[in-house]
Design a protein around this motif. Structure first.
Motif, PDB file in Angstrom:
ATOM      1  N   ALA A  76     -79.733  -0.863 -58.265  1.00 50.03           N
ATOM      2  CA  ALA A  76     -78.874   0.121 -58.920  1.00 50.03           C
ATOM      3  C   ALA A  76     -78.537   1.214 -57.915  1.00 50.03           C
ATOM      4  N   LYS A 106     -77.228  -6.593 -63.104  1.00 50.26           N
ATOM      5  CA  LYS A 106     -76.038  -7.366 -62.744  1.00 50.26           C
ATOM      6  C   LYS A 106     -75.027  -7.382 -63.885  1.00 50.26           C
ATOM      7  N   ASN A 166     -73.144  -0.101 -52.197  1.00 47.74           N
ATOM      8  CA  ASN A 166     -73.140  -0.018 -53.656  1.00 47.74           C
ATOM      9  C   ASN A 166     -73.703  -1.268 -54.314  1.00 47.74           C
ATOM     10  N   VAL A 167     -73.371  -2.431 -53.783  1.00 47.35           N
ATOM     11  CA  VAL A 167     -73.683  -3.663 -54.503  1.00 47.35           C
ATOM     12  C   VAL A 167     -75.060  -4.242 -54.149  1.00 47.35           C
ATOM     13  N   ALA A 223     -68.553   1.226 -59.561  1.00 50.26           N
ATOM     14  CA  ALA A 223     -68.130   0.286 -60.597  1.00 50.26           C
ATOM     15  C   ALA A 223     -67.195  -0.768 -60.018  1.00 50.26           C
ATOM     16  N   GLY A 283     -73.234  -4.019 -64.161  1.00 49.34           N
ATOM     17  CA  GLY A 283     -72.245  -3.894 -63.101  1.00 49.34           C
ATOM     18  C   GLY A 283     -71.003  -4.714 -63.363  1.00 49.34           C
ATOM     19  N   GLY A 288     -68.895  -3.606 -58.557  1.00 46.05           N
ATOM     20  CA  GLY A 288     -69.733  -4.358 -59.492  1.00 46.05           C
ATOM     21  C   GLY A 288     -71.176  -3.906 -59.478  1.00 46.05           C
ATOM     22  N   ALA A 289     -71.414  -2.650 -59.069  1.00 43.06           N
ATOM     23  CA  ALA A 289     -72.771  -2.125 -58.996  1.00 43.06           C
ATOM     24  C   ALA A 289     -73.263  -1.676 -60.365  1.00 43.06           C
ATOM     25  N   CYS A 290     -74.566  -1.711 -60.546  1.00 42.21           N
ATOM     26  CA  CYS A 290     -75.176  -1.098 -61.715  1.00 42.21           C
ATOM     27  C   CYS A 290     -75.346   0.383 -61.401  1.00 42.21           C
ATOM     28  N   LEU A 291     -74.641   1.219 -62.127  1.00 41.43           N
ATOM     29  CA  LEU A 291     -74.626   2.653 -61.846  1.00 41.43           C
ATOM     30  C   LEU A 291     -75.508   3.410 -62.834  1.00 41.43           C
TER      31      LEU A 291
END
Length: 363
Positions: free
Chosen positions: A254, A324, A249-250, A278, A327, A281-284
């Motif tokens: 994204a 970043k 995820n991270v 989430a 996230g 801390g990922a950009c989803l």
């Protein structure tokens, strides 16, 4: 209070998307003092593909995929204060429900917990003699992991006394920020098994944008995609163990959430993946579904795409710095409002209020 919970699997996420939900919610309920035993059948090779050992906060009973074994474990419902039969257990679901209700004591709180309400409701509408439809009058409560008012209204119209959504959430113990892992480097990652109810949407939201953006790299994880046609900039890596989900995820710029068609059409159904991403801390980037703003704020905590062209446009204009920041804001939001501790607080209140009513009705 003692809970007898009959579900698909809590020790294996193999072809079992409900595992994360079960683990997070039942762990949080155990922390509130509930004594839980989870009963799961040995089917679909899940026991050969365990990704956790039986947890200390929940007893686990694995039974053979036989009717005799099913009847043995359902007899144990007689000792529970709360008896839960989940949807999609995977072995003799109708018989399992019947036996659970037959063995549950009159004073026990009897619950059907639906982890795929659109599919279940489609079955019920199409079959007036469906075992669950006939059993709704015996149940004290129907809980669902999504669906909002449309699902609540549908269940009540079919005879449920009460229906309450208990949405997916974040378990910070298992899903959290970790260092980047070069194995998962990409501009956009998507993790999901190949399912009939999702495949066309994966083509539209992931594979088509990949073909439009040949200079960007795309990462595809999950089972069943090996023979799928895809552009050269898509790196298919197969099944990804849950121990690697945080890094998956991270690490990309994204990650993408693609709802199953039935979930997207119904709305108010955030997948576990939304909170897992989430929580890391990922950009989803997610496909659009009604109700998303109840969980994450579009453009600030999540990016929303209505079609594949939107995904391509978002990705083409997204730099690492903005990704970043999105996230980080998503992580803050879910930690403050959408953990399984938050969900367990609401479930505890439901259990206590309905258990009292169940006891009074039995007296």
């Amino acid at each position: 209070m003692k809970i007898a919970f009959y579900g698909s699997s809590i020790v294996s996420a193999y072809w079992n998307g409900a595992a994360t939900y079960y683990r997070g919610l039942l762990r949080a309920l155990a922390q509130k003092g509930y004594d839980i035993i989870f009963y799961e059948p040995d089917v679909y090779d899940r026991q050969k593909n365990r990704d956790i050992d039986p947890p200390e906060w929940c007893g686990v009973v694995v039974y053979d995929g036989t009717v005799e074994a099913l009847k043995t474990v359902t007899a144990e419902a007689a000792r529970a204060d709360i008896v839960v039969k989940a949807s999609g257990v995977g072995f003799e679901d109708d018989l399992l429900l019947q036996e659970v209700l037959r063995n549950a004591p009159p004073r026990a709180l009897k619950i059907f917990w639906d982890v795929d309400a659109p599919a279940t409701l489609a079955e019920l509408r199409g079959d007036p003699d469906h075992v669950l439809r006939k059993a709704l009058g015996e149940l004290d409560l129907v809980l669902t992991y999504g669906g909002g008012d449309p699902v609540v209204d549908a269940y009540r119209s079919l005879g449920a006394a009460n229906c309450v959504p208990v949405y997916n959430a974040l378990d910070p113990v298992t899903h959290h920020p970790v260092p980047h892992d070069a194995r998962f480097s990409a501009d956009l990652g998507f993790l999901g098994n190949r399912l009939p109810d999702r495949e066309a949407r994966v083509e539209h939201f992931f594979l088509e944008p990949a073909a439009r953006l040949p200079r960007q790299t795309f990462l595809l994880g999950g089972s069943g995609w090996g023979d799928k046609s895809m552009s050269e900039n898509v790196n298919f890596i197969g099944h990804v163990s849950t121990r690697d989900h945080n890094a998956f995820n991270v690490t990309p710029k994204a990650v993408l959430n693609i709802s199953r068609a039935s979930m997207a059409e119904n709305g108010f159904s955030p997948a576990t993946r939304v909170f897992e991403a989430a929580g890391a801390g990922a950009c989803l980037i997610t496909d659009y579904w009604e109700g998303i703003e109840l969980f994450l704020k579009p453009e600030e905590e999540v990016l929303v795409a209505r079609d594949g062209q939107d995904v391509a446009d978002i990705l083409a204009g997204l730099d690492r710095e903005r990704a970043k920041a999105i996230g980080e804001r998503a992580l803050t939001r879910v930690l403050s409002e959408h953990t399984y501790v938050h969900r367990a607080e609401a479930v505890d209140l439901l259990f206590r209020s309905h258990a009292g009513a169940a006891r009074e009705a039995a007296e």
